[in-house]
Write an enzyme that holds these catalytic residues in place. Structure first.
Site, mmCIF file in Angstrom:
data_model
loop_
_atom_site.group_PDB
_atom_site.id
_atom_site.type_symbol
_atom_site.label_atom_id
_atom_site.label_comp_id
_atom_site.label_asym_id
_atom_site.label_seq_id
_atom_site.Cartn_x
_atom_site.Cartn_y
_atom_site.Cartn_z
ATOM 1 C CG HIS A 48 6.962 12.687 -25.054
ATOM 2 N ND1 HIS A 48 5.606 12.831 -25.257
ATOM 3 C CD2 HIS A 48 7.314 13.644 -24.157
ATOM 4 C CE1 HIS A 48 5.163 13.819 -24.504
ATOM 5 N NE2 HIS A 48 6.177 14.328 -23.824
ATOM 6 C CD GLU A 53 -2.322 17.943 -15.624
ATOM 7 O OE1 GLU A 53 -1.406 17.159 -15.331
ATOM 8 O OE2 GLU A 53 -2.683 18.200 -16.780
ATOM 9 C CE LYS A 104 0.323 14.486 -14.096
ATOM 10 N NZ LYS A 104 0.120 15.002 -15.479
ATOM 11 C CG HIS A 125 2.912 17.980 -24.124
ATOM 12 N ND1 HIS A 125 3.846 18.988 -24.101
ATOM 13 C CD2 HIS A 125 3.545 16.877 -23.623
ATOM 14 C CE1 HIS A 125 4.981 18.524 -23.606
ATOM 15 N NE2 HIS A 125 4.832 17.249 -23.312
ATOM 16 N NE ARG A 153 -3.953 -2.087 2.075
ATOM 17 C CZ ARG A 153 -3.732 -3.238 2.692
ATOM 18 N NH1 ARG A 153 -2.648 -3.388 3.441
ATOM 19 N NH2 ARG A 153 -4.584 -4.227 2.564
ATOM 20 C CG ASN A 158 -0.371 19.167 -20.529
ATOM 21 O OD1 ASN A 158 0.539 18.357 -20.350
ATOM 22 N ND2 ASN A 158 -1.495 19.139 -19.837
ATOM 23 C CE LYS A 215 6.639 17.749 -13.912
ATOM 24 N NZ LYS A 215 6.627 16.473 -14.593
ATOM 25 N NE ARG A 265 1.921 17.885 -12.648
ATOM 26 C CZ ARG A 265 2.342 16.947 -11.812
ATOM 27 N NH1 ARG A 265 1.917 16.905 -10.569
ATOM 28 N NH2 ARG A 265 3.201 16.032 -12.215
ATOM 29 C CD GLU A 325 8.791 17.317 -22.725
ATOM 30 O OE1 GLU A 325 8.265 18.406 -22.407
ATOM 31 O OE2 GLU A 325 8.132 16.281 -22.955
ATOM 32 C CG HIS A 364 -0.172 13.993 -26.030
ATOM 33 N ND1 HIS A 364 -0.740 14.655 -24.965
ATOM 34 C CD2 HIS A 364 0.983 13.468 -25.573
ATOM 35 C CE1 HIS A 364 0.049 14.552 -23.907
ATOM 36 N NE2 HIS A 364 1.097 13.834 -24.244
HETATM 37 N N1 LIG Z 1 5.749 10.964 -14.961
HETATM 38 C C1 LIG Z 1 5.848 12.051 -15.691
HETATM 39 O O1 LIG Z 1 5.474 13.156 -15.239
HETATM 40 C C2 LIG Z 1 6.450 11.959 -17.053
HETATM 41 C C3 LIG Z 1 6.784 13.127 -17.746
HETATM 42 C C4 LIG Z 1 7.394 12.986 -18.999
HETATM 43 C C5 LIG Z 1 7.639 11.736 -19.524
HETATM 44 N N2 LIG Z 1 7.273 10.623 -18.820
HETATM 45 C C6 LIG Z 1 7.509 9.275 -19.336
HETATM 46 O O2 LIG Z 1 8.907 9.082 -19.485
HETATM 47 C C7 LIG Z 1 9.149 8.161 -20.532
HETATM 48 C C8 LIG Z 1 10.208 8.715 -21.431
HETATM 49 O O3 LIG Z 1 11.380 8.874 -20.679
HETATM 50 P P1 LIG Z 1 12.813 9.001 -21.376
HETATM 51 O O4 LIG Z 1 12.763 10.018 -22.435
HETATM 52 O O5 LIG Z 1 13.777 9.130 -20.274
HETATM 53 O O6 LIG Z 1 12.971 7.638 -22.166
HETATM 54 P P2 LIG Z 1 13.244 6.130 -21.685
HETATM 55 O O7 LIG Z 1 13.095 5.958 -20.240
HETATM 56 O O8 LIG Z 1 12.422 5.301 -22.577
HETATM 57 O O9 LIG Z 1 14.793 5.959 -22.033
HETATM 58 C C9 LIG Z 1 15.228 5.991 -23.372
HETATM 59 C C10 LIG Z 1 16.383 5.012 -23.567
HETATM 60 O O10 LIG Z 1 17.552 5.557 -22.969
HETATM 61 C C11 LIG Z 1 18.167 4.569 -22.131
HETATM 62 N N3 LIG Z 1 18.939 5.297 -21.128
HETATM 63 C C12 LIG Z 1 18.537 5.730 -19.909
HETATM 64 N N4 LIG Z 1 19.531 6.410 -19.317
HETATM 65 C C13 LIG Z 1 20.577 6.396 -20.171
HETATM 66 C C14 LIG Z 1 21.890 6.920 -20.116
HETATM 67 N N5 LIG Z 1 22.312 7.663 -19.080
HETATM 68 N N6 LIG Z 1 22.714 6.693 -21.150
HETATM 69 C C15 LIG Z 1 22.287 5.988 -22.230
HETATM 70 N N7 LIG Z 1 21.059 5.475 -22.338
HETATM 71 C C16 LIG Z 1 20.202 5.684 -21.323
HETATM 72 C C17 LIG Z 1 17.026 3.741 -21.652
HETATM 73 O O11 LIG Z 1 17.452 2.449 -21.271
HETATM 74 C C18 LIG Z 1 16.133 3.667 -22.900
HETATM 75 O O12 LIG Z 1 16.588 2.685 -23.768
HETATM 76 C C19 LIG Z 1 7.820 7.946 -21.234
HETATM 77 O O13 LIG Z 1 7.301 6.721 -20.852
HETATM 78 C C20 LIG Z 1 6.952 9.075 -20.717
HETATM 79 O O14 LIG Z 1 5.589 8.738 -20.672
HETATM 80 C C21 LIG Z 1 6.692 10.733 -17.594
HETATM 81 ZN ZN LIG Z 2 6.273 15.975 -22.455
#
Ligand SMILES: NC(=O)c1ccc[n+]([C@@H]2O[C@H](COP(=O)([O-])OP(=O)(O)OC[C@H]3O[C@@H](n4cnc5c(N)ncnc54)[C@H](O)[C@@H]3O)[C@@H](O)[C@H]2O)c1
Ligand SMILES: [Zn+2]
Length: 494
Positions: free
Chosen positions: A397, A369, A278, A380, A256, A377, A359, A373, A319, A384
């Protein structure tokens, strides 16, 4: 060698120029974190039994700085890890800087000159007698703050918001993961395979979107159960946004809810995904199952980004550009000056700290949100649309956000009075960083269909975040269908 102090054993120092609001913010933060509060200037006055203005006048600045350094050393040696409001000049002292690094985490409240003067000028402040000198000092001290800060927050926000932002403990510094351990209970380390050669782990996960699945979540639950983790233990998630999203959700649900720390290793993660609590996996659609579960801290090591492939860096830059358009000020100046090559270590760290600080502030003002917040977007809505029409995985993304930003800024010139020169400059920056401004070949109807979900939520109209000018977003702007059609058509043209 002194043992590395853990997160829980470190003082938190709130630093900044005169008028930044250090005292009020540090006091509010101490109450939130249930830590003792120290105002270093008041402490110096207490010990000397004299007012600072008088000490300055009688002893001169140099002698005062020595008193200040001694007082800082005393407070940093305390075992009850206070929140300390640090006098504006303390960071000029090398010994103090070294002590801060070893025993504290430092937040810089960055105040603009006009605000600083209007808040600080007045009797009892020895350095506010002369406006020209004040301005010069403001400029001279910035480099010192930037170098010592583990977090940067805009001092223009309310003290409550700033304390809320800092309470999230988003710290960026090299080697910061060393301090993640400690406190009571065990720390279970779950690490993205991409950095597993550099970070000690109890469990290694393949990074990327595939792991953000029910199967990925189940694997984590079982690993936490096998490790015998209890409510009093903690999970450390080290990796990209995908890893922090799924591990955060595992932490939110296991027993939990157990505490977790996020240690993002991508630019997207360090400026966005790991901040704000999130968490999510993808079931029928992206991020459709999740929870708000705020990490105890977000620890970002800029050095871990060294291995990030150029395309992942650029996606993160999109971003950052979005954040800079929302924030304006020094962040916008930093971002607009960045070329496609990786910035210097210090600019990269400052970029991450400023984006993360922005942020954190927004999240502090609107954790769930329900309003503000939503500005995050920007870009976005169409973003999206093209991301999902292309099929998730076809565009990163951040690449989709680049396309969406151009669309949102075009709309902003028509509906919010944004100057066309901003659209041109952003467009050039995106191109310079190897980011797309359109996704040729996509069917406009498919993009619009993918945007329909957002539209449904807004009672049948398209609502956009738009920009009036740099640093001035407007939310909930209703955009007529024909204008939406027009920017979507442009977003899929070659
Ligand atoms: N929770 C939130 O508020 C929020 C906000 C924005 C994005 N997201 C989520 O985040 C995800 C995207 O995150 P991302 O852009 O970090 O991509 P990702 O986590 O998919 O990573 C991209 C690739 O880079 C690799 N990687 C990670 N660190 C590395 C490093 N230091 N050196 C080399 N490779 C590395 C990973 O293994 C992966 O293959 C999406 O799922 C998105 O929905 C969440
Ligand atoms: Zn984004």
């Amino acid at each position: 060698l002194a043992p590395t102090l853990t997160l829980a054993d470190r003082a938190i120092v709130v630093a900044g120029f005169m008028g930044a609001g250090k005292t009020t913010v540090a006091n509010a933060l101490a109450r939130r974190l249930r830590r003792p509060f120290v105002d270093l200037d008041r402490e110096i006055e207490r010990v000397a039994s004299a007012r600072i203005a008088d000490l300055f006048a009688q002893e001169g600045e140099e002698r005062f700085r020595r008193r200040e350094a001694a007082a800082a050393a005393d407070e940093l040696a305390r075992a009850d890890r206070p929140v300390i409001a640090l006098g504006g000049g303390s960071l000029g002292d090398e010994t103090t800087r070294a002590l801060l690094r070893e025993r504290a985490l430092v937040a810089w409240l960055d105040v603009d000159l006009t605000t600083a003067w209007s808040r600080a000028a007045g009797p009892g402040r020895p350095l506010t007698a002369d406006r020209a000198q004040f301005d010069r000092l403001w400029g001279e001290r910035r480099a010192g703050y930037a170098a010592a800060a583990d977090a940067i927050v805009d001092a223009g926000a309310s003290a409550t918001s700033i304390a809320g932002a800092l309470a999230q403990q988003v710290w960026t510094r090299s080697g910061v993961l060393e301090i993640a351990a400690g406190g009571d209970g065990r720390v279970f380390r779950i690490v993205d395979a991409a950095v597993a050669d550099r970070v000690a782990s109890d469990l290694v996960l393949d990074g990327g979107e595939a792991g953000k699945s029910p199967a990925g979540l189940e694997q984590l639950w079982r690993a936490l159960a096998d490790a015998g983790l209890e409510r009093s233990d903690r999970v450390l998630a080290v990796g990209g946004g995908a890893v922090t999203d799924v591990v955060g959700l595992a932490a939110a649900t296991f027993r939990r809810g157990i505490a977790w720390i996020a240690a993002p290793t991508t630019l997207v993660g360090q400026v966005d995904a790991a901040i704000g609590g999130k968490t999510a996996i993808d079931v029928a659609a992206k991020n459709d199952v999740g929870a708000f579960w705020t990490p105890q801290a977000v620890l970002s090591d800029p050095e871990l980004l060294a291995t990030l492939p150029p395309a992942e860096w650029s996606a993160g830059f999109a971003e950052c550009l979005k954040t800079a358009l929302l924030a304006g000020g020094p962040l916008w100046e930093l971002v607009r000056g960045m070329g496609p090559d990786r910035p210097s270590d210090s600019s990269q760290a400052e970029l991450v700290r400023r984006c993360a600080g922005f942020k954190s502030l927004v999240v502090a003002e609107d954790p769930r949100e329900s309003g503000l917040r939503a500005i995050l977007n920007l870009g976005h809505t169409v973003g999206h649309g093209v991301e999902s029409a292309a099929g998730y995985g076809a565009l990163r993304h951040g690449e989709a956000v680049a396309i969406g930003l151009v669309a949102a800024l075009r709309l902003s010139t028509k509906l919010a009075g944004l100057d066309q020169t901003v659209v041109d400059e952003v467009s050039e920056l995106l191109a310079g960083h190897g980011l797309p401004r359109s996704a040729p070949g996509l069917a406009p109807a498919a993009v619009l269909a993918a945007m329909r979900h957002d539209k449904k939520r807004a009672a049948g109209t398209h609502r956009f975040v738009l920009l009036e000018s740099i640093g001035k977003p407007v939310r909930e702007v209703e955009v007529p269908d024909d204008l939406v059609d027009e920017v979507v058509a442009a977003a899929v043209r070659a």
